[in-house]
Enzyme design. Structure first.
Site, PDB file in Angstrom:
ATOM      1  CB  CYS A  30      -6.948  -7.157  -8.161  1.00 27.10           C
ATOM      2  SG  CYS A  30      -5.319  -6.510  -8.136  1.00 27.10           S
ATOM      3  CE1 TYR A 169       2.611  -4.446  -4.291  1.00 27.22           C
ATOM      4  CE2 TYR A 169       1.050  -2.852  -5.140  1.00 27.22           C
ATOM      5  CZ  TYR A 169       1.686  -4.068  -5.243  1.00 27.22           C
ATOM      6  OH  TYR A 169       1.394  -4.907  -6.289  1.00 27.22           O
ATOM      7  CG  HIS A 172       2.835  -7.583  -7.875  1.00 25.46           C
ATOM      8  ND1 HIS A 172       1.808  -7.432  -6.983  1.00 25.46           N
ATOM      9  CD2 HIS A 172       3.357  -8.815  -7.634  1.00 25.46           C
ATOM     10  CE1 HIS A 172       1.696  -8.526  -6.235  1.00 25.46           C
ATOM     11  NE2 HIS A 172       2.627  -9.374  -6.619  1.00 25.46           N
ATOM     12  CG  ASP A 265       3.395 -12.777  -6.193  1.00 24.83           C
ATOM     13  OD1 ASP A 265       4.013 -13.686  -5.596  1.00 24.83           O
ATOM     14  OD2 ASP A 265       2.691 -11.942  -5.611  1.00 24.83           O
TER      15      ASP A 265
END
Ligand code: ADP
Ligand code: SF4
Length: 684
Positions: A30, A169, A172, A265
């Site tokens: 991001c 994906y 997270h 992460d």
């Protein structure tokens, strides 16, 4: 120069129908630019490709209005009108011979669709994340079919936009596909719930859909968080996550594996070392013949080489190391190891995304400025005069300023009061958990010491008289800031009654080796990392600590660096007595009285010392003295020939290290520039 030892990192690798030129893989990250600032984004990604990253990916890409992550600014691929914006990035990345990857994502119940107002979707009825006062709806078979179609459409649009790698994906704890996989989220009783085989069904279908849709020309990557680090109910790498990889092993063209949630992460260096994911992700390579990418805040070329040579990973994944140094791969290839600007693991980059503002980096002041300011991390315009320049103070601002002026070719004198370079970096990196921050000074110091046009002066505490006598035309003051000792803070704007009687300390005392003893009341109104770190330091030194904060959380701004929960846990474990939502009401020599911010109810805390971590004031006395000479137009001032007098970094306005570095860099770029007529940067 080619350094053959590292050649394995520079061999091409086949990923499905495409070939990556080397083993450096910028995983999705991001950046707070997303769909709102596509030109900034394309320029930022292009710099990564130019710097040698063989694969450069987008951030998470909303595939449909039911996956609208407002107020966060991520990528958006809702319909054909989004394609052209993304093509800016693929064209730019391809221009440097790298592959472009896109991380298609559906956020399920982790978002509330605040802009689109679509009903959030989930495997089972559930409340949305972030304490949103509404719920996501359990998807029925029709919804599932629609979701598969949206994903398929997004994959086709990705191909049309020129992407080479299309992601499925699940990571997270932010994605619908992960929610389907997880028994914590999936309470279904149909053939998409219950057994692992059922919970994995949707992932398998979407992987196959994506391959069918775009697999002729695009590689299909699966980004999978192999461990959630949860005690109960989470996916574990030695349990179901392993089975998932075994079940789907050869379906994707590439496995990109990591930890969940994002705070696990992207742990800060305060809480984890380089390569901390390895024990969790290392099993993946044994389960699949497909290339595997993994992250670990890798900045050491030898570590990277060993990962590829031993076959633990095929490609070195990086988000933060590629932000701190977009030219990391090229520098390794050229054997320029000293020039690597190593990530310090501070997560200032994450704070941009968390605050819906463009990405910033402590180490790399050009990050996010590529398009709007035209800044490049490795190139800076050459000097426009032969003038000499004096920089006073060698903290992050002064070092960055002197280095960047030096790179421009100016003759620079850097004067430092102490016997070393680094300023606050030396002080703060000696605090518990912050040793990696030393890299901010190390990177700049190795350059400054080699530069023939930069003269370093140590033990040189300059006075206004000294500076006037030097007759150097451009003077920059980077003399830093000091912690307030007067009790004034946001929460105590009129100070604290009795403050003069207190046995008072600030972080500056700790830096000077002046430690309190016994029980210490620490009042934190800085609200970033310093209060928590000082509490740890005090405990290490054998003190007992009362930690008082006006806020509901300890170190509240560290929510944006994703380490608040770890800091609070650490202080609890260390036995710190925490008093949240309390203000400092009054103090005496042996007690601090605190008051509840809601009720005003007071509590007296016995203590031997009071530690104030409140605000910083600029060390601007030198600047103000010289500025007074300028205003007077004194003879000495006129004789000195000083044409520029500016303060930079904390001496201008105290803030983060990232701000200080940026301030120094900006000032170096502005040297001999005519003031901009309008704004200094472009807007989209
Ligand atoms: P910043 O974060 O803005 O770079 P720092 O506090 O880290 O600021 O660094 C300021 C540096 O300036 C310190 O190393 C300090 O020793 C040095 N310094 C302060 N005053 C003077 C002075 N008058 N002459 C030379 N060096 C100074
Ligand atoms: Fe690394 Fe900090 Fe830069 Fe992020 S902001 S890339 S963590 S140095």
């Amino acid at each position: 120069m080619n350094n053959n030892r590292y050649d394995p990192l520079f061999s091409p690798i086949q990923i499905g129908p495409v070939t990556a030129p080397n083993r450096f893989y910028q995983v999705p990250h991001c950046n707070g630019m997303g769909h709102l600032r596509p030109q900034s984004l394309a320029a930022m990604r292009a710099v990564k490709a130019e710097g040698g990253w063989g694969v450069v990916c987008t951030e998470m890409m909303e595939i449909h209005p039911t996956s609208d992550v407002t107020p966060y600014i991520e990528g958006r691929l809702w319909d054909d009108s989004d394609i052209a914006k993304l093509q800016l990035m693929t064209d730019a990345v391809h221009g440097f011979g790298s592959l472009a990857g896109i991380e298609l994502a559906h956020s399920g119940s982790s978002t509330g669709n605040l802009y689109s107002r679509e009903t959030p979707l989930a495997p089972s009825h559930t409340a949305c994340y972030d304490n949103l006062p509404f719920s996501a709806r359990a998807m029925d078979k029709k919804d599932i079919a629609q979701f598969r179609d949206w994903h398929r459409q997004a994959a086709l649009r990705s191909k049309q936009a020129g992407f080479d790698i299309v992601y499925v994906y699940l990571g997270h704890d932010l994605t619908l596909l992960q929610h389907f996989l997880s028994p914590r989220h999936n309470r279904r009783t149909d053939n998409y719930g219950g057994s692992l085989k059922n919970r994995v069904r949707l992932l398998q279908e979407v992987l196959q859909d994506t391959k069918e849709a775009v697999g002729d020309r695009c590689a299909v990557a699966c980004r999978f968080a192999v461990d959630e680090l949860l005690a109960n109910g989470g996916l574990r790498c030695n349990d179901e996550a392993k089975e998932v990889v075994q079940m789907l092993a050869e379906i994707p063209d590439l496995w990109d594996v990591n930890l969940s949630d994002w705070s696990n992460d992207s742990q800060t260096s305060r809480f984890s070392e380089e390569g901390y994911q390895e024990p969790f992700t290392q099993f993946v390579k044994q389960q699949t013949g497909k290339p595997v990418v993994g992250v670990g805040r890798y900045t050491s070329p030898d570590r990277m080489l060993s990962l590829v040579k031993t076959g633990m990973l095929d490609m070195i994944g990086a988000a933060r190391p590629s932000i701190a140094d977009p030219f990391l791969p090229n520098k390794i290839r050229e054997g320029r190891f000293d020039d690597i600007r190593e990530c310090i693991g501070c997560n200032i980059c994450v704070s941009g995304d968390q605050n819906s503002s463009p990405i910033r980096c402590t180490q790399n002041p050009t990050m996010g400025e590529e398009w709007r300011s035209g800044w490049h991390p490795e190139k800076i315009p050459t000097r426009q005069s032969n003038d000499n320049i004096l920089v006073v103070g060698a903290g992050p601002a002064g070092m960055e300023l002197a280095m960047s002026l030096g790179k421009r070719g100016y003759q620079v004198s850097l004067a430092e009061a102490s016997n070393c370079l680094g300023g606050r970096i030396n002080q703060e990196s000696a605090l518990p958990g912050l040793s990696a921050w030393k890299r901010v000074a190390d990177y700049r110091e190795q350059w400054l010491r080699r530069a023939p046009n930069v003269a370093l002066y140590f033990d040189s505490h300059l006075t206004a008289q000294d500076i006037l006598s030097f007759a150097i035309p451009h003077v920059y003051l980077a003399t830093g800031a000091s912690w307030r000792r007067d009790g004034i803070s946001r929460a105590t704007p009129f100070s604290v009654p009795g403050i003069d009687c207190a046995n008072l300390f600030t972080p500056d005392d700790i830096f000077a080796g002046n430690m309190p003893r016994g029980r210490v009341t620490l009042f934190d109104e800085d609200n970033f990392y310093m209060g928590g770190v000082i509490a740890e330091k005090l405990i290490e030194a054998g003190c007992e600590v009362n930690f008082v904060t006006n806020n509901a959380l300890v170190s509240p701004w560290t929510v944006y660096t994703m380490e608040q929960h770890r800091i609070q846990a650490r202080l609890i474990e260390l036995g710190v007595a925490i008093y949240t939502q309390n203000n400092l009401a009054s103090v005496t020599a042996d007690q601090s009285v605190i008051s509840c911010i809601y009720t005003g109810k007071t509590t007296a805390l016995a203590n031997n010392a009071l530690m104030l971590v409140t605000e910083k004031l600029p060390n601007e006395a030198l600047y103000l003295t010289l500025e007074a000479e300028r205003l007077k137009g004194s003879e000495q001032w006129l004789e000195s020939g000083i044409r520029t007098l500016e303060n930079v970094g904390d001496c201008k306005a105290p803030g983060t290290i990232a701000n200080a570095v940026y301030s120094g860099h900006l000032q170096a770029r502005l040297q001999d520039q005519k003031p901009a007529k309008g704004l200094r940067f472009k807007r989209e």
